[in-house]
Design a protein around this motif. Structure first.
Motif, PDB file in Angstrom:
ATOM      1  N   GLY A 193       0.827  -1.197   0.000  1.00 25.32           N
ATOM      2  CA  GLY A 193       0.000   0.000   0.000  1.00 25.32           C
ATOM      3  C   GLY A 193       0.859   1.243   0.000  1.00 25.32           C
ATOM      4  N   GLY A 194       0.405   2.277  -0.693  1.00 26.43           N
ATOM      5  CA  GLY A 194       1.118   3.543  -0.738  1.00 26.43           C
ATOM      6  C   GLY A 194       0.226   4.692  -0.336  1.00 26.43           C
ATOM      7  N   MET A 195       0.829   5.868  -0.128  1.00 28.60           N
ATOM      8  CA  MET A 195       0.045   7.068   0.143  1.00 28.60           C
ATOM      9  C   MET A 195      -0.886   7.374  -1.023  1.00 28.60           C
ATOM     10  N   THR A 196      -0.399   7.105  -2.231  1.00 26.23           N
ATOM     11  CA  THR A 196      -1.220   7.207  -3.436  1.00 26.23           C
ATOM     12  C   THR A 196      -1.036   5.919  -4.224  1.00 26.23           C
ATOM     13  N   THR A 197      -1.720   5.830  -5.327  1.00 26.95           N
ATOM     14  CA  THR A 197      -1.605   4.631  -6.160  1.00 26.95           C
ATOM     15  C   THR A 197      -0.179   4.425  -6.665  1.00 26.95           C
ATOM     16  N   TYR A 198       0.592   5.514  -6.809  1.00 27.15           N
ATOM     17  CA  TYR A 198       1.977   5.395  -7.270  1.00 27.15           C
ATOM     18  C   TYR A 198       2.852   4.725  -6.201  1.00 27.15           C
ATOM     19  N   GLY A 199       2.534   4.982  -4.937  1.00 25.88           N
ATOM     20  CA  GLY A 199       3.254   4.321  -3.859  1.00 25.88           C
ATOM     21  C   GLY A 199       2.943   2.841  -3.781  1.00 25.88           C
ATOM     22  N   THR A 200       1.717   2.476  -4.114  1.00 26.52           N
ATOM     23  CA  THR A 200       1.356   1.059  -4.159  1.00 26.52           C
ATOM     24  C   THR A 200       2.171   0.332  -5.228  1.00 26.52           C
ATOM     25  N   HIS A 201       2.360   0.989  -6.364  1.00 26.64           N
ATOM     26  CA  HIS A 201       3.216   0.412  -7.404  1.00 26.64           C
ATOM     27  C   HIS A 201       4.640   0.233  -6.885  1.00 26.64           C
ATOM     28  N   ALA A 202       5.163   1.239  -6.177  1.00 23.09           N
ATOM     29  CA  ALA A 202       6.524   1.149  -5.653  1.00 23.09           C
ATOM     30  C   ALA A 202       6.671  -0.018  -4.682  1.00 23.09           C
ATOM     31  N   ALA A 203       5.668  -0.224  -3.815  1.00 19.88           N
ATOM     32  CA  ALA A 203       5.719  -1.326  -2.849  1.00 19.88           C
ATOM     33  C   ALA A 203       5.707  -2.670  -3.560  1.00 19.88           C
ATOM     34  N   SER A 204       4.885  -2.801  -4.591  1.00 20.15           N
ATOM     35  CA  SER A 204       4.839  -4.051  -5.357  1.00 20.15           C
ATOM     36  C   SER A 204       6.153  -4.295  -6.080  1.00 20.15           C
ATOM     37  N   HIS A 205       6.739  -3.233  -6.611  1.00 16.85           N
ATOM     38  CA  HIS A 205       8.050  -3.350  -7.264  1.00 16.85           C
ATOM     39  C   HIS A 205       9.105  -3.823  -6.262  1.00 16.85           C
TER      40      HIS A 205
END
Length: 257
Positions: A193-205
């Protein structure tokens, strides 16, 4: 003599294939030991959706389809996780379920893509509101107030994500590895999970490409139950540099009903 020469040539021909297979297995093993996705029924990837009303397509007087959309970073996170699963568990089936609700399918291990503010399933594991937390709450991830608490580490409220044209250049994310026992069945659960959807991508990466190295460097062992706090630099919305700010062990979660 010719038979022995033929056998030798055959063995020599197999050698590159054997070496490749061994290298592939060595690359898979670290993440397998960490993730421990053991369910014979495979993995369910649950990705947060956001409603966007009803479709305009359809007969004038007939019913229309409800439109539920997946945010762009969450969708990119799904791609990262699917690519990782195909590489690390090539024979394990996985399904993608666009949903933010707790699923009743307890046969599969689960990967949740989306933080607790928008994903009600994630919110059962992570507190998503500062107002609902107590001093004993170990993890708070409040995207609305830009506030994070992981153990004794607190950031915010009011974290500056350095938005540029509505896209953040800095992100904060969490990765959680844990387990849940429901209805007498144990499941391995992973959350990004991220602060925004872009952070969620970073966590998955991070899970797909950097988790194994981090766990080895901290000697966290096999199947760790852990929460990891990340900070990512973004370039055009893509994770460019991801740093681990903090991590804490978390208990294997108890029985759900």
């Amino acid at each position: 003599m010719l038979e022995w020469i033929g056998l030798a040539l055959g063995v020599a021909g197999l050698t590159p294939s054997v070496v490749i297979a061994v290298d592939q297995m060595r690359a898979r093993l670290p993440l397998r030991r960490i993730l421990q996705l053991r369910s014979k029924q495979g993995v369910e990837i649950l990705v947060t959706t956001s409603g966007s009303g009803v479709s305009d397509v359809g007969p004038p007087e007939g019913p229309r389809a409800k439109r539920d959309l997946v945010p762009s970073g969450d969708l990119a996170g799904v791609v990262e996780i699917c690519s990782m699963l195909a590489r690390v568990y090539p024979r394990k089936a996985f399904v993608i379920t666009p949903s933010s609700r707790t699923q009743e399918d307890r046969r599969r291990d689960q990967i949740l893509i989306g933080g607790p503010v928008h994903n009600r399933y994630s919110a059962r594991i992570v507190c998503g509101r500062m107002s609902e937390a107590t001093p004993e709450t170990p993890i708070v991830f409040d995207a609305d107030n830009r506030y994070v608490k992981v153990g004794d580490r607190q950031l915010g409220p009011g974290l500056d994500l350095k938005f540029d044209d509505d896209i953040p250049r800095t992100e904060y994310s969490i990765v959680i590895l844990t387990g849940i026992r429901r209805y007498g069945t144990s499941q391995r659960v992973v959350i990004t999970g991220g602060m925004t959807t872009y952070g969620t991508h970073a966590a998955s990466h991070f899970i797909a490409h950097e988790l194994a190295r981090f766990v080895a460097s901290r000697r966290l062992g096999s199947a760790p139950n852990v929460c990891i706090l990340l900070k990512a630099a973004l370039v055009n919305g893509q994770p460019y540099d991801i740093d681990v700010l903090h991590h804490i062990p978390i208990a294997h979660l108890g029985t759900w009903s």
